[in-house]
Write a protein that holds these residues in place. Structure first.
Motif, mmCIF file in Angstrom:
data_model
loop_
_atom_site.group_PDB
_atom_site.id
_atom_site.type_symbol
_atom_site.label_atom_id
_atom_site.label_comp_id
_atom_site.label_asym_id
_atom_site.label_seq_id
_atom_site.Cartn_x
_atom_site.Cartn_y
_atom_site.Cartn_z
ATOM 1 N N HIS A 63 10.872 1.656 -28.810
ATOM 2 C CA HIS A 63 10.906 1.601 -30.274
ATOM 3 C C HIS A 63 12.301 1.288 -30.833
ATOM 4 O O HIS A 63 12.562 1.517 -32.006
ATOM 5 C CB HIS A 63 10.360 2.911 -30.836
ATOM 6 C CG HIS A 63 8.991 3.227 -30.325
ATOM 7 N ND1 HIS A 63 7.885 2.449 -30.612
ATOM 8 C CD2 HIS A 63 8.543 4.220 -29.499
ATOM 9 C CE1 HIS A 63 6.813 2.949 -30.014
ATOM 10 N NE2 HIS A 63 7.195 4.020 -29.329
ATOM 11 N N HIS A 64 13.153 0.747 -29.960
ATOM 12 C CA HIS A 64 14.482 0.322 -30.403
ATOM 13 C C HIS A 64 14.431 -1.144 -30.830
ATOM 14 O O HIS A 64 13.699 -1.949 -30.252
ATOM 15 C CB HIS A 64 15.506 0.492 -29.282
ATOM 16 C CG HIS A 64 15.858 1.920 -29.014
ATOM 17 N ND1 HIS A 64 14.998 2.798 -28.387
ATOM 18 C CD2 HIS A 64 16.992 2.627 -29.286
ATOM 19 C CE1 HIS A 64 15.581 3.987 -28.287
ATOM 20 N NE2 HIS A 64 16.783 3.903 -28.830
ATOM 21 N N TYR A 65 15.228 -1.477 -31.833
ATOM 22 C CA TYR A 65 15.323 -2.854 -32.311
ATOM 23 C C TYR A 65 16.390 -3.606 -31.506
ATOM 24 O O TYR A 65 17.267 -2.975 -30.895
ATOM 25 C CB TYR A 65 15.659 -2.876 -33.799
ATOM 26 C CG TYR A 65 14.529 -2.359 -34.662
ATOM 27 C CD1 TYR A 65 13.541 -3.232 -35.127
ATOM 28 C CD2 TYR A 65 14.431 -1.001 -34.986
ATOM 29 C CE1 TYR A 65 12.485 -2.763 -35.902
ATOM 30 C CE2 TYR A 65 13.380 -0.520 -35.755
ATOM 31 C CZ TYR A 65 12.409 -1.404 -36.216
ATOM 32 O OH TYR A 65 11.360 -0.936 -36.958
ATOM 33 N N GLY A 109 13.448 -8.060 -36.559
ATOM 34 C CA GLY A 109 12.685 -7.079 -37.320
ATOM 35 C C GLY A 109 11.594 -6.383 -36.532
ATOM 36 O O GLY A 109 10.866 -5.552 -37.085
ATOM 37 N N ASN A 167 8.118 -6.944 -29.851
ATOM 38 C CA ASN A 167 8.516 -8.268 -29.368
ATOM 39 C C ASN A 167 7.712 -8.667 -28.137
ATOM 40 O O ASN A 167 7.258 -9.815 -28.026
ATOM 41 C CB ASN A 167 10.009 -8.296 -29.037
ATOM 42 C CG ASN A 167 10.864 -8.796 -30.191
ATOM 43 O OD1 ASN A 167 10.899 -9.986 -30.473
ATOM 44 N ND2 ASN A 167 11.536 -7.862 -30.866
ATOM 45 N N THR A 188 10.504 -4.165 -32.919
ATOM 46 C CA THR A 188 11.008 -3.326 -31.836
ATOM 47 C C THR A 188 10.822 -4.053 -30.500
ATOM 48 O O THR A 188 10.166 -5.100 -30.420
ATOM 49 C CB THR A 188 10.264 -1.997 -31.776
ATOM 50 O OG1 THR A 188 8.882 -2.254 -31.451
ATOM 51 C CG2 THR A 188 10.353 -1.248 -33.095
#
Length: 240
Positions: A137-139, A100, A106, A102
């Motif tokens: 900003h990628h998960y 949950g 993390n 990005t």
């Protein structure tokens, strides 16, 4: 060089329905600041158990461990957690990223938990150093396996709050194909050299073990062989 990690006469046993099971038997080692150690051996030989004890995630049944000059075997869990927060980073085979959050979030998390105001800047810097400045900003689900492992490495190196750090890696290339595995190995040692951290890793891969200054081979919970590699015989001391 002063020791960053030292263990004396480690034994570790667990209770089973058939009686005590010995996982580690009389392990002693010493590793200088800035050096690297590979721990290899067959599955079930005690590699990951030893790694967890050295990192202060558990206490041995017998023996003593010093990390960054402090005896972690004399500490309670809260004290060990505080020491890990200051000077320990982890890289896991399965990445252990929070789905949950990005990539940036993390990597920021360890610093944020310490209340550091520069957490975001520090995270951005390390993500750039692993080549993911365009993926902030990628998960995790939007990243490839190699990219997820690079986020995990950035998080591990960003975990150090200053001063000396020690990074523990458990099969860091185990979930990757050969191409991505080679890139991760190069990246891991590049950052390790730049940051002058101490590196302890568990691996099945000979090519990864050969990059380390010392190599400890385990068998049935004991040290089978221990070698210092390279030209400098004083890199590390591993006692059999």
């Amino acid at each position: 060089m002063s020791a960053m990690l030292r263990a004396e006469n480690l034994h570790h046993r667990v209770a089973t329905s058939e009686g005590p099971l010995t996982l580690l038997n009389n392990i002693s080692l010493q590793l200088a600041r800035g050096e690297s150690l590979a721990i290899t051996g067959a599955s079930g030989s005690g590699k990951s158990t030893l790694l967890g004890l050295l990192a202060g995630l558990d206490k041995p049944t017998e023996g003593r461990i010093w990390l960054a000059g402090e005896e972690i075997t004399a500490m309670d869990e809260e004290q060990r957690a505080a020491l890990r927060a200051r000077c320990v980073g982890f890289v896991f085979q399965t990445f252990q990223l929070l789905p949950g959050l990005t990539a940036l979030e993390n990597v920021m998390l360890p610093s944020e938990l310490r209340g550091e105001r520069t957490a975001a800047k520090r995270a951005e810097e390390f993500l750039a150093r692993v080549g993911l400045e365009h993926r902030l900003h990628h998960y995790p689900r939007q990243l490839s396996g190699g990219e997820q492992q690079r986020v995990a490495i950035a998080r591990a190196f960003a975990s150090f709050s200053g001063g000396d750090g020690i990074l523990f890696a458990d099969e860091p290339t185990g979930s990757l194909d050969a191409g991505n595995g080679d890139k991760i190995i190069d990246l891991l040692f590049k950052l390790n050299a730049e940051s002058n951290t101490t590196l302890v890793l568990v691996t099945h891969e000979q090519r990864l073990a050969e990059r380390c200054g010392a190599h400890l081979r385990m068998d049935a919970g004991a040290i089978a062989t221990a070698d210092t590699l390279g030209d400098n015989d004083n890199l590390s001391e591993v006692s059999v």
